[in-house]
Design an enzyme around this catalytic site. Structure first.
Site, mmCIF file in Angstrom:
data_model
loop_
_atom_site.group_PDB
_atom_site.id
_atom_site.type_symbol
_atom_site.label_atom_id
_atom_site.label_comp_id
_atom_site.label_asym_id
_atom_site.label_seq_id
_atom_site.Cartn_x
_atom_site.Cartn_y
_atom_site.Cartn_z
ATOM 1 N N SER A 9 -6.806 -55.193 -10.887
ATOM 2 C CA SER A 9 -7.040 -56.543 -11.394
ATOM 3 C C SER A 9 -8.469 -56.677 -11.893
ATOM 4 O O SER A 9 -9.352 -55.912 -11.495
ATOM 5 C CB SER A 9 -6.783 -57.579 -10.296
ATOM 6 O OG SER A 9 -7.177 -58.876 -10.711
ATOM 7 N N HIS A 10 -8.691 -57.657 -12.742
ATOM 8 C CA HIS A 10 -10.050 -57.969 -13.180
ATOM 9 C C HIS A 10 -10.866 -58.583 -12.045
ATOM 10 O O HIS A 10 -12.093 -58.652 -12.131
ATOM 11 C CB HIS A 10 -10.020 -58.958 -14.356
ATOM 12 C CG HIS A 10 -9.648 -58.325 -15.653
ATOM 13 N ND1 HIS A 10 -8.399 -57.829 -15.912
ATOM 14 C CD2 HIS A 10 -10.391 -58.093 -16.770
ATOM 15 C CE1 HIS A 10 -8.374 -57.332 -17.150
ATOM 16 N NE2 HIS A 10 -9.569 -57.474 -17.677
ATOM 17 N N SER A 11 -10.184 -59.046 -11.020
ATOM 18 C CA SER A 11 -10.846 -59.699 -9.890
ATOM 19 C C SER A 11 -10.586 -58.922 -8.608
ATOM 20 O O SER A 11 -9.436 -58.624 -8.277
ATOM 21 C CB SER A 11 -10.323 -61.135 -9.737
ATOM 22 O OG SER A 11 -10.681 -61.675 -8.483
ATOM 23 N N GLY A 43 -13.872 -57.966 -14.264
ATOM 24 C CA GLY A 43 -13.689 -56.864 -15.195
ATOM 25 C C GLY A 43 -13.000 -55.711 -14.495
ATOM 26 O O GLY A 43 -12.521 -55.851 -13.368
ATOM 27 N N SER A 73 -7.139 -55.325 -20.613
ATOM 28 C CA SER A 73 -7.955 -54.127 -20.447
ATOM 29 C C SER A 73 -7.667 -53.409 -19.136
ATOM 30 O O SER A 73 -7.975 -52.219 -18.997
ATOM 31 C CB SER A 73 -9.453 -54.474 -20.518
ATOM 32 O OG SER A 73 -9.828 -55.327 -19.461
#
Length: 227
Positions: A9-11, A43, A73
């Protein structure tokens, strides 16, 4: 050993929370969170994801690894990590929603499913909580098998029972509804808010229809292992 599962995950909080949730339904499965950047910002980090994949490859003991991601991404980062992995042929990337797919995959792995079936369980969830593809036409008419089963576990249809139903059904060749909702959608099952004493009406269509109804019946009669 079981199939390993990595949540990207981005988090970091989302990845860790998703893993924490899935672990409640699959205590014997190796789940690894890989969220956020190396300095804990929003990110993704190739190094962090690759480390998680490598850890999961070791923990799974050769049974394989399934990776789930959240947004854009994260998918590219996961794909890059798979290319650099020590055993890329043993890693699969699921096209599935992170949280619900992770839970479904974890439940399948807990049940002893192999890497391809764990991947299938995650992807059966699909985005939006259902299993139907846009080009599919739902079956109509009488079901091939059906049954009515009264919930006897004290908490009714909460997350763990929903995950057990959805995870088990996802590996079967059948379309199943429970009180009118998709039997392979954890969120839809939980949204029924079915408490103890509620009757679940199960309908199934397809090759494994009888097997699917029998599976739900056994879970309900056993109180989902909560009695």
């Amino acid at each position: 050993m079981t199939v390993g599962i990595v949540a990207v995950s981005h988090s970091s909080k989302i990845a860790e929370g998703a893993v924490e949730l899935a672990a409640q339904m699959a205590p014997d499965v190796e789940l690894v969170a890989a969220g956020g950047t190396d300095d804990d910002r929003i990110g993704t980090s190739l190094e962090k994801v690759l480390a998680a994949v490598e850890q999961s490859l070791v923990d799974s003991g050769g049974d394989g690894v399934v990776v789930l991601t959240d947004l854009g991404s994260a998918v590219m980062t996961a794909e890059s990590a798979m290319e650099f992995a020590s055993a890329p042929e043993a890693v699969r990337l699921a096209d599935a929603p992170l949280v619900e797919g992770l839970v479904a995959a974890a439940v399948a792995a807990q049940g002893g499913a192999g890497v391809e079936d764990v991947l299938k369980a995650a992807e059966a969830v699909r985005f939006g909580g259902g299993t139907e593809r846009p080009d599919e036409t739902p079956h109509t008419g009488a079901p091939d098998a059906s049954g009515d089963f009264e919930l006897i576990n004290p908490l009714g249809m909460h997350a763990r029972p929903a995950a057990k139903i959805a995870g088990g059904l996802s590996g079967m060749d059948a379309e199943v509804t429970v009180n009118g909702v998709d039997g392979m959608s954890i969120m839809a099952l939980m949204a029924l808010a079915a408490g103890q004493g509620t009757t679940l009406h199960v309908e199934a269509r397809g090759k494994d229809a009888a097997k699917a109804v029998g599976y739900v019946r056994r879970l309900v009669e056993e109180g989902f292992g909560e009695l």
